[in-house]
Design a protein around this motif. Structure first.
Motif, short mmCIF file in Angstrom:
data_model
loop_
_atom_site.label_atom_id
_atom_site.label_comp_id
_atom_site.label_asym_id
_atom_site.label_seq_id
_atom_site.Cartn_x
_atom_site.Cartn_y
_atom_site.Cartn_z
N ARG A 31 0.85 -1.18 0.00
CA ARG A 31 0.00 0.00 0.00
C ARG A 31 0.89 1.23 0.00
O ARG A 31 1.90 1.28 0.70
CB ARG A 31 -0.90 0.02 1.23
CG ARG A 31 -1.87 -1.13 1.31
CD ARG A 31 -2.98 -0.98 0.27
NE ARG A 31 -3.91 -2.08 0.33
CZ ARG A 31 -3.94 -3.09 -0.54
NH1 ARG A 31 -3.06 -3.15 -1.51
NH2 ARG A 31 -4.83 -4.05 -0.43
N PHE A 32 0.51 2.21 -0.79
CA PHE A 32 1.24 3.47 -0.87
C PHE A 32 0.35 4.58 -0.33
O PHE A 32 -0.82 4.67 -0.69
CB PHE A 32 1.63 3.78 -2.32
CG PHE A 32 2.52 2.73 -2.92
CD1 PHE A 32 3.89 2.78 -2.74
CD2 PHE A 32 1.99 1.68 -3.65
CE1 PHE A 32 4.72 1.80 -3.27
CE2 PHE A 32 2.80 0.70 -4.19
CZ PHE A 32 4.17 0.77 -4.00
N HIS A 33 0.92 5.41 0.53
CA HIS A 33 0.15 6.49 1.13
C HIS A 33 1.06 7.65 1.47
O HIS A 33 2.27 7.50 1.59
CB HIS A 33 -0.59 6.00 2.38
CG HIS A 33 0.22 5.07 3.22
ND1 HIS A 33 1.06 5.49 4.22
CD2 HIS A 33 0.37 3.72 3.17
CE1 HIS A 33 1.67 4.46 4.77
NE2 HIS A 33 1.28 3.36 4.15
N GLN A 38 -5.46 9.94 0.85
CA GLN A 38 -5.94 8.56 0.94
C GLN A 38 -4.92 7.62 0.32
O GLN A 38 -3.98 8.04 -0.33
CB GLN A 38 -7.29 8.42 0.26
CG GLN A 38 -7.28 8.77 -1.22
CD GLN A 38 -8.68 8.83 -1.81
OE1 GLN A 38 -9.64 9.02 -1.10
NE2 GLN A 38 -8.77 8.68 -3.11
N VAL A 39 -5.13 6.33 0.54
CA VAL A 39 -4.24 5.31 -0.02
C VAL A 39 -4.30 5.40 -1.55
O VAL A 39 -5.38 5.55 -2.14
CB VAL A 39 -4.67 3.91 0.47
CG1 VAL A 39 -3.83 2.83 -0.20
CG2 VAL A 39 -4.53 3.82 1.98
N LEU A 40 -3.15 5.33 -2.18
CA LEU A 40 -3.08 5.40 -3.64
C LEU A 40 -3.37 4.03 -4.25
O LEU A 40 -3.20 3.01 -3.59
CB LEU A 40 -1.68 5.86 -4.06
CG LEU A 40 -1.20 7.19 -3.47
CD1 LEU A 40 0.27 7.40 -3.78
CD2 LEU A 40 -2.04 8.34 -3.99
N ASN A 41 -3.77 4.00 -5.50
CA ASN A 41 -4.00 2.73 -6.19
C ASN A 41 -2.64 2.10 -6.47
O ASN A 41 -1.87 2.58 -7.30
CB ASN A 41 -4.79 2.98 -7.48
CG ASN A 41 -5.11 1.68 -8.20
OD1 ASN A 41 -4.25 0.85 -8.42
ND2 ASN A 41 -6.36 1.54 -8.58
N SER A 42 -2.36 0.99 -5.78
CA SER A 42 -1.04 0.36 -5.87
C SER A 42 -0.70 -0.07 -7.29
O SER A 42 0.43 0.11 -7.76
CB SER A 42 -0.97 -0.86 -4.95
OG SER A 42 -1.11 -0.45 -3.62
#
Length: 167
Positions: A31-33, A38-42
């Motif tokens: 997960r990238f944040h 908000q969390v980015l689309n991995s």
């Protein structure tokens, strides 16, 4: 750091269960944040990375898995790591990646239906080399509409995960 945005990653071990509910392994998810976002689309974030970024990510993923080596071994579980064509090549040609993978016999490389050239199956030069070196492959997302049955019938894969959309 000025206007530069700091993106952080975190790893999640998502359980892989049999239909009877037995834990057989985990899939390493990333997960990238960033702060305040908000969390980015991995999937899209990784697709946009350059080759060096993908290499660094793969090494961090393998190192994170290595920390839990005794748990995987003691429980006879595997751990899958998603790789694209660039990362798959690193598994064959990059010394640091190879050294990590050699220590992690319970790691499976997971490729999805959008893996470049997947329709070649066992004749795909990178897949063939991965198999010849002894890596075990999982095919992910079968039935999402991007791979033909030839990709499945060549016997390249230890396991195939069926996409929800297939049902």
């Amino acid at each position: 750091v000025g206007s530069e945005m700091c993106i952080r990653d975190s790893f999640i071990a998502e359980p892989i269960m049999t239909t009877s509910g037995q834990l057989v392994g985990c899939e390493l998810l990333t997960r990238f944040h960033s702060e305040g976002m908000q969390v980015l689309n991995s999937k899209y974030y990784i697709m946009a990375m350059d080759a060096e970024g993908k290499r660094e990510l793969l090494i961090r993923q393998l190192q994170a898995i290595e920390v839990r080596a005794s748990w995987f071994r003691d429980n006879r579980l595997y751990c899958t790591v998603n790789v694209d064509i660039i990362q798959a090549r690193l598994c064959v040609f990059d010394r640091e990646v190879i050294q990590l993978l050699d220590k992690l016999e319970y790691v499976r490389l997971e490729i999805s239906e959008n893996f470049e050239g997947l329709e070649q199956g066992i004749n795909h030069p990178v897949l063939k080399t991965l198999l010849n070196v002894g890596y075990r492959l999982f095919l992910d997302d079968l039935g999402s509409g991007r791979a033909n049955v030839a990709a499945l019938t060549t016997g390249c894969y230890e396991a195939v995960k069926i996409d929800r959309a297939f049902y």
